[in-house]
Design an enzyme around this catalytic site. Structure first.
Site, PDB file in Angstrom:
ATOM      1  CB  CYS A 148      -4.945  -2.966   1.922  1.00  0.00           C
ATOM      2  SG  CYS A 148      -3.868  -3.995   2.897  1.00  0.00           S
TER       3      CYS A 148
ATOM      4  CD  GLU B 282      -8.434   1.053  -0.532  1.00  0.00           C
ATOM      5  OE1 GLU B 282      -7.736   2.077  -0.602  1.00  0.00           O
ATOM      6  OE2 GLU B 282      -7.985  -0.050  -0.164  1.00  0.00           O
TER       7      GLU B 282
END
Ligand code: NAI
Ligand code: MG
Length: 502
Positions: free
Chosen positions: A308, A405
């Site tokens: 992440c 992302e």
């Protein structure tokens, strides 16, 4: 648990397992873990577990639904209500948590094997995750004796106590990118006296079972730590909606985080959300370029970009741009891509064919948006889910490859001219998980940490984490914090007690 074995021995023979890991995997069919025992799904449904380096199946796991969730929550609630863990002497809780840490340490070979087998995690990363899990358990093992309330100022006719109590049943819903760190997700909740239910990602279901078994072996009573297996839309959703679950700790995608928040709203559940990122690493002309290039590249290629905090937007000051890109390319070109279990692999597979397709799609999007491929850009081989480290230059922060992302080995290099411009680009993102700054100018380093809107800012380093340091996001990267003392607030509630004495 009795179920027919569906896999032949040769699938495990292909994997270089440790003797202990082999013994664990030889069960082949895995279930939920409820009230201290492994059990199949009420429905009998199962899922197949694939090994990402080859895409081949090697285990079967229970596929849970609302009925399995009901059973797990009942067990967790009973354990909480009768106080078998919550009311145990604080020092004894600490002793048992320390025992858990020692057991995790002893089980490193199995944890490694499981990470490699279902997560495709390469050696240096699995070692990092395992240590991270152990550190978190060690850190929170010290807390039960230090958790206390206070006695606030009160009217003279009363004594008032502010008492800190656990919440009840806590769900820990985790993604597939760091299964062996899963002990870190329950350590704080356990230290506070709660019961927990882990819902591991369907791609990586095995490690949570080992952790639950080790909890039991460490003396954490049955029913306190449970595992429900299954896909997010069934087992995960049922857990989020169950009235017996009081708090949810979720790590995963923003999209799923939003869905969980909406589903948890009717019952006002407490949430801690650790979501995605598109983190900037900002490199100024005066940086130590050698170190910056090594760390910046590692922060995108590590675990094939499935982290992440991956520093996927690399902002480079114009004066050093070409030189720095050359450094990034030269460090990345020779990376050895290979299976998770080959000791010299530097970049392993992605988790699944879906994730590989997602990465390929973003590479095509980047090309169509007019970014330049300075390195890579293609998948590797035709078995397993491998993709080249890919560097895009000439990226504009408005491009989708700079905004979304990707969760794969794709770096977007963005040039800038001034400190103000770097700050503006870095903050122009819906995410705010983390940011990195490379400079030798101390004042500028401080100015940047003040200006960057992110839950963690690293200066002249990147991706350092520690069990004592809070971890979490700003903006769409989530809220609430894992790790550190502040996390204890997520797993306790305050009770004010008034007693009239005059
Ligand atoms: P996800 O966020 O959907 O799954 C994470 C966990 O949530 C899993 O345990 C899953 O079973 C569970 N889940 C899914 N839907 C749920 C629901 N409605 N209710 C309760 N639990 C639910 O991530 P997924 O689908 O594996 O990957 C999708 C994309 O998200 C990936 O391609 C990747 O780009 C990104 N991702 C980002 C992560 C991060 O830490 N930033 C982690 C995992 C994925
Ligand atoms: Mg999903």
């Amino acid at each position: 648990m009795t179920m027919p074995a569906q896999h032949s021995a040769d699938e495990l023979d292909r994997l270089p397992l440790s003797p202990a890991g082999r013994r664990f995997l030889e069960r082949r069919v895995f279930g939920h873990f409820i009230d201290g025992a492994m059990v199949p799904s009420a429905s009998g449904e199962t899922l197949t577990v694939l090994e990402p380096s080859s895409g081949r199946p090697f285990a079967t796991v229970a596929a849970g639904d609302a009925e399995d969730v009901n059973r797990a929550v009942d067990a967790a609630q009973r354990a909480f209500d009768d106080g078998r863990w919550r009311n145990l002497d604080a020092q004894e809780k600490e002793r048992r948590l320390r025992r858990l840490s020692a057991l995790l340490d002893q089980n490193r070979p199995t944890l490694r094997d499981l990470d490699m087998a279902d997560g495709g995690v390469i050696r240096n990363f699995t070692d990092f995750f395992i240590q991270f899990g152990i550190d978190a358990v060690d850190y929170y093992a010290g807390w039960p004796t230090k958790l206390h309330g206070s006695t606030p100022a009160a009217p003279p006719d009363c004594v008032v106590m502010e008492v800190r109590e656990p919440i009840g049943v806590v769900a820990s819903i985790t993604p597939w990118n760091g299964p062996s760190a899963s002990a870190s997700g329950i350590a704080a909740a356990l230290a506070c006296g709660n019961s927990v239910i882990m819902k591991p990602a369907e791609q990586t279901p095995l490690t949570a079972l080992l952790v639950a078994e080790l909890c039991l072996e460490a003396g954490i009573p049955p029913g306190v730590v449970n595992v429900v297996q299954g896909v997010g839309e069934k087992a995960g959703a049922a857990l989020v909606e169950h009235p017996g679950v009081s708090a949810i700790n979720f790590t995963g995608s923003v999209e799923t985080g939003r869905r969980i928040q909406a589903a948890a709203a009717p019952r006002l559940k407490r949430l801690c959300m650790e979501l995605g990122g598109k983190s900037p690493q900002i490199v100024f002309n005066d940086a130590n370029l050698d170190e910056a290039a090594t760390v910046a590249a590692g922060a995108v290629w590590g675990h094939s970009g499935q982290v992440c905090t991956a520093g996927t937007r690399v902002l480079v000051e114009r004066g050093i741009h070409d030189e720095f890109v050359a450094e990034l390319v030269s460090r990345s070109r020779a990376l050895k891509i290979g299976t998770a279990f080959s000791p010299d692999t530097q970049m392993g597979p992605l988790i699944s064919s879906e994730q590989l397709d997602r990465v390929s799609a973003y590479v095509a999007i980047g090309k169509a948006e007019g970014a330049h491929v300075a390195l890579g850009g293609a998948r590797v081989g035709d078995g397993g889910y491998f993709h080249q480290p890919t560097i895009f230059t000439g990226v504009d922060n408005r491009m989708r490859i700079a905004r979304e992302e990707i969760f794969g080995p794709v770096m977007a290099v963005i040039p800038f001219d001034t400190e103000e411009e770097a700050i503006a680009i870095a903050n122009d993102s819906e995410f705010g998980l983390s940011a990195g700054v490379w400079t030798r100018d101390l004042s500028r380093g401080h100015r940047m940490t003040q200006a960057l809107r992110a839950g963690t800012v690293w200066v002249n380093t990147y991706q350092r984490v520690n069990a004592a340091v809070p971890y979490g996001g700003f903006k769409q990267s989530g809220y609430g914090r894992n790790l550190g003392a502040v996390s204890l607030d997520s797993y306790t509630q305050l009770k004010s007690v008034w007693m009239k004495i005059r």
